[in-house]
Design a protein around this motif. Sequence first.
Motif, PDB file in Angstrom:
ATOM      1  N   THR A  33       0.597  -1.232  -0.113  1.00 54.52           N
ATOM      2  CA  THR A  33      -0.381  -0.211   0.406  1.00 54.52           C
ATOM      3  C   THR A  33       0.612   1.693  -0.259  1.00 54.52           C
ATOM      4  O   THR A  33       1.639   1.241   0.898  1.00 54.52           O
ATOM      5  CB  THR A  33      -0.575  -0.020   1.280  1.00 54.52           C
ATOM      6  N   PHE A  38      -6.674   1.783 -10.822  1.00 58.60           N
ATOM      7  CA  PHE A  38      -7.051   1.844  -9.379  1.00 58.60           C
ATOM      8  C   PHE A  38      -8.368   2.283  -9.604  1.00 58.60           C
ATOM      9  O   PHE A  38      -9.341   3.389 -10.055  1.00 58.60           O
ATOM     10  CB  PHE A  38      -5.890   2.637  -8.245  1.00 58.60           C
ATOM     11  N   GLU A  82      -8.397   0.959  -4.281  1.00 57.73           N
ATOM     12  CA  GLU A  82      -7.185  -0.401  -4.702  1.00 57.73           C
ATOM     13  C   GLU A  82      -7.630  -0.765  -6.207  1.00 57.73           C
ATOM     14  O   GLU A  82      -8.067  -0.275  -7.357  1.00 57.73           O
ATOM     15  CB  GLU A  82      -8.636  -1.500  -4.470  1.00 57.73           C
ATOM     16  N   ASP A 133      -1.057  -2.865  -4.304  1.00 59.33           N
ATOM     17  CA  ASP A 133      -2.547  -3.470  -3.961  1.00 59.33           C
ATOM     18  C   ASP A 133      -3.576  -2.060  -3.828  1.00 59.33           C
ATOM     19  O   ASP A 133      -4.862  -2.417  -4.302  1.00 59.33           O
ATOM     20  CB  ASP A 133      -2.801  -4.420  -2.742  1.00 59.33           C
ATOM     21  N   LYS A 134      -2.849  -1.081  -3.144  1.00 58.71           N
ATOM     22  CA  LYS A 134      -3.703  -0.025  -2.666  1.00 58.71           C
ATOM     23  C   LYS A 134      -2.926   1.053  -3.264  1.00 58.71           C
ATOM     24  O   LYS A 134      -1.801   1.543  -2.627  1.00 58.71           O
ATOM     25  CB  LYS A 134      -4.290  -0.152  -1.397  1.00 58.71           C
TER      26      LYS A 134
END
Length: 527
Positions: free
Chosen positions: A38, A197, A211, A225-226
């Motif tokens: 992240t 995202f 995300e 991922d984020k």
Amino acid sequence: MAVALVSLVSGCTSLQSSATEVGGVRKTDERPVRDGGTLTVALNSDPDKLDPSLAQTLVGRTVFAGMCEKLYDIDENGTLVPQLATSLPEVSADGLTVTLPVRQGAKFSDGTPLDAAAVVTSLLRHRDLPGSARATELGPVEKAVAVGSSTVRITLDHPYVPLTGVLADRAGMVMSPTALKKYGKDFTNHPSCVGAFRFVERVGGDRIVLEKDPNYYDAAKIHLDKVVYKPIADGNVRLANLRSGDVQIGDQMGPVDVQSSLTEPKLQLFNSPSLGYQGIGVNVGNVNGLGEKPGKIDTPLASDVRVREAFDLAIDRDLLNTVVFQGMYEPACGPISPQSGIAPGVDPEDCPKRDVAKAKKLLKEAGVKLPVKIELKTSTTPEQGRVGQVLQAMVKEAGFELSLLPTEYATMISETDEGDYDVFTSGWSGRLDPDGNVSNFLKTAGAMNAYGIGDPDIDRLIDEGRSVSDPARRTEIYDELTRRVQGDHSMIYLYRQKNYVVASKDVAGIRVYGDGLVRVTNAGYIR
């Protein structure tokens, strides 16, 4: 003024040394990265609406860069490149018909397929939605239709040279037609675009969470991922969070914080020249809100150009840059950056110099009661507070009493849009085409003309600049437009920022181009 400024200068002692020299332009970091993790990005304010038709802020554009692709984008060199379009547009010989090929096989974050009809829906919404900040940019679009599933044909009411550049920003963002139909005006809380995202949640004043979108056409190339965006207004606090590792990227870092960061072994700096400007907007006619015809405001500053010129002449742009920004920005006195590849603007050394004697003479001729009392709205960042304090000290000597009203940024935008102000700190991150720096803000009833400017000569020059393709003639037009705007003193240009972004050294793949956005599509943690 000298006495008043001594204390301000002493609070901003230069930190420059050989260890803190910024060095040359640095826009990218191409080290290989691994999958997962992240990334937290600290913004200098809370973005406004996450609706590409209505949004106005630079921090909002940075969030959009992660989740809303556009028909076109710019590359490292400031060149327009296709994004959701597959090639640059074809323009008819008379300049009135523009044909766009649309990427096939892409999907929005809600699974809706991207096609030409979706592009048309978004273009017309940007143009027609009440309150749209894109209305002026797309005003010349007379008609947009889908020709099959992957071609859009646009008919213009006159040749419009800046169109491709316009479609490389929010006016070129394509929204899911399914989400638009389902949520309507509440799209801002459920944004759905084509992007690396997708939107997860927004907690006002605290965070926006995105995300990785499995529907993205290039999802296999996305590493993170984020991405979490956190508004942190104070640059010192952003830097402290970078040092502690709580955030990995600090956006729009001020010069003092940039110099401090250069002594940190775990941090790295990206910087690029800006195409935008920062200055003071004067309310000369905004009595009914954005997009409405200007009205009369019965104050000395609004009603008498001599008072505005006196206010302008009381300001020392060079000293402002030195005191507040360590000399790391550039003085500015026009809307178009000297860095612009099209019709470059006024160089810093050619800006007007401070002339207090002339300012006092103008106020005397205007016959106004001294001191002229003015309220300045600024955002709540310490840097903007220092800008306000320095201006306060400068203009006092000429006969102005400037009171400061720090206001949370999104609230300030909302209030100034409604005309609830005397003057405010007004800035723009800039566009490749000069039209992007002038039409929205200076054209009568322009979509972002919060100043209430209504000048037929400015309108004529804006229209002419949009219609002429010859570069030399465009330069002449924008030179004349700049002189006209300078003479009106309704928007007083003060300085041009540089885009400073500080990041953790264990992060690579981010991009910081001249438009000031932090692009994280290719970002990740180093292997």
